[in-house]
Design an enzyme around this catalytic site. Sequence first.
Site, PDB file in Angstrom:
ATOM      1  N   LYS A 183       0.683  -1.246  -0.154  1.00 37.23           N
ATOM      2  CA  LYS A 183      -0.256  -0.091   0.501  1.00 37.23           C
ATOM      3  C   LYS A 183       0.904   1.525  -0.168  1.00 37.23           C
ATOM      4  CE  LYS A 183      -1.822   3.534   2.507  1.00 37.23           C
ATOM      5  NZ  LYS A 183      -1.628   3.908   1.840  1.00 37.23           N
ATOM      6  N   GLU A 258       9.674   2.870  10.167  1.00 38.18           N
ATOM      7  CA  GLU A 258      11.242   3.616  10.182  1.00 38.18           C
ATOM      8  C   GLU A 258      10.355   5.241  10.485  1.00 38.18           C
ATOM      9  OE1 GLU A 258      14.250   3.069   9.258  1.00 38.18           O
ATOM     10  OE2 GLU A 258      14.354   0.802   9.141  1.00 38.18           O
ATOM     11  N   CYS A 292      13.225  12.406   5.928  1.00 29.46           N
ATOM     12  CA  CYS A 292      13.439  11.828   7.734  1.00 29.46           C
ATOM     13  C   CYS A 292      14.885  11.887   7.979  1.00 29.46           C
ATOM     14  CB  CYS A 292      12.816   9.923   7.559  1.00 29.46           C
ATOM     15  SG  CYS A 292      14.326   9.151   6.246  1.00 29.46           S
ATOM     16  N   GLU A 392       8.997  17.601  14.607  1.00 31.42           N
ATOM     17  CA  GLU A 392       9.346  17.541  13.385  1.00 31.42           C
ATOM     18  C   GLU A 392       8.664  17.991  12.495  1.00 31.42           C
ATOM     19  OE1 GLU A 392       8.952  13.716  11.096  1.00 31.42           O
ATOM     20  OE2 GLU A 392      10.099  13.342  10.554  1.00 31.42           O
TER      21      GLU A 392
END
Length: 504
Positions: A183, A258, A292, A392
């Site tokens: 997905k 992750e 990231c 973040e």
Amino acid sequence: MTEGGTAPAPVAGRNLIAGEWIESVSGRAFESRNPADRDDLVGVFQAGSAADVAMAVRAAEMAYPAWRAVPAPKRGEVLLRYAGLLRRDKERLARALTREMGKVIAEARGDVQEAIDIAELMAGEGRRMFGDTVPSELPDKWAMSIRQPIGVAGIITPWNFPMAIPAWKTMPALVAGNTVVFKPASDTPWCATILVELMAEAGFPPGVVNLVTGSGAEVGDAIVDSPDVPVISFTGSTTTGKRIAERAGRRLKRVALELGGKNAIVVLADADLDLAADGIVWSAFGTTGQRCTACSRVIVEAAVVGPLMEKLERRVRALRLGDGLLADTDVGPLINETAAAKVEEYVEIGRREGELVCGGSRATGGALDRGVFFEPTVFAGVAPMARIAQEEIFGPVLSIIPVADYDAAVTAVNHTRYGLSSSIFTRDVNVAFRAMRDFETGIVYVNAGTIGAETHLPFGGWKETGNGHREAGHAALETYTEWKSVYVDFSGRLQRAQIDNQPG
Ligand code: NAP
């Protein structure tokens, strides 16, 4: 399309289940648009449902016995063919990637190259996949360990590396003998579709790779909840990752996560400041800060804040925003309006927490009005615990954090909930080695920015960046294989370990 040409016809996306490209049973669809030009409709894709996932999982289960029986070196040959197709179509893939996701074309080529690299690396794993052969403590007995596949792997990916990350997951899963239900992020279904089309062309048998597009809430949850998907590999935000881990934990699934980052570059007083400024700009504003591993904190020894800021500001103000397909663009758009709203919110917070040096607004005017652009933004004088230095943002926003010395820099680097990537600029080899030891991150760079990982070393982070798994390198196989220890006794008699070979 915004490159001056006529827009190509929108793609009519389908799911791939058991080798057939089919529509969702939901009867619903969603659009994918170019973030550099929201008028450019890339395609319309299937809004998948739990029923589609059930079909895909069934197809993957059916394909599993035959695929796991293919000798691993032969599976590796299919991966190598796939790498060749990616290489053949690299430019087409890169241009599709830029159009759908926005990153500049040079970086899009790099994204595709990562997919090629991991396909080639994992093709080789088909001939390695090492286990241990060890001496038994008993005579005439053999002891060894082998890796075996787990079953159906559920793979859920983000939009920021829409070719590399799916490849980083599918390639080790497949070479190890698993089958896959994939997905992709709803912002990049076209990239996923192209990748999977090429997998079919490479010769992965029907059902070995299945694609279901659609929302995280419907398709993602259905994969995570399926009792027939024993392993989940997820890359995305820490919030979603925690949710997935909780759900999957109820079934004791293996889950590789992750997640987010808040990556720092340390600049010491003895550093080459031009090199540092180049590394910072590339790490902070490459992919519009949506990596990231993007650098969002620069921790700098107070003695060189002034000269570094001068070099940084000059470079940042020179960055040209625009459509990533245009040759002179340095920084592309943000992925969507939600991302832009989040960046705007943090910039408002930043105005209270630091001094705005440059940027700070939506970038508009001319062609930029059709896309989702934000000015590269720098805040100076930010405290290590400020929100913009801790949370973040995932956009082009950089905080400059002055510190007194190396020890204060280490404290600042480590004082976050994340631990993905870090870097230090210094000419002192002793201090460089201390940083390699002291920084609590899965990746450390010396005299380079925080981005640029290569596929043959483990990739992943400490703390809330993940849950201890790694992608890439040999380490990737840990996610997708079970260990089996095998003992062969050829003595012809009963031998009791830990008993018969003891004195007395
Ligand atoms: P996200 O919102 O967490 O989404 C990631 C994927 O999860 C998408 O496919 C999303 O589907 C799906 N998803 C959403 N809700 C779900 C649910 N309840 N169950 C299952 N799947 C669900 O993250 P993102 O905004 O796409 O990506 C940005 C984040 O990824 C950042 O935090 C970044 O640091 C992180 N990231 C980490 C790494 C790494 O290696 N550590 C690499 C790249 C990115 P929809 O698209 O349909 O919502």
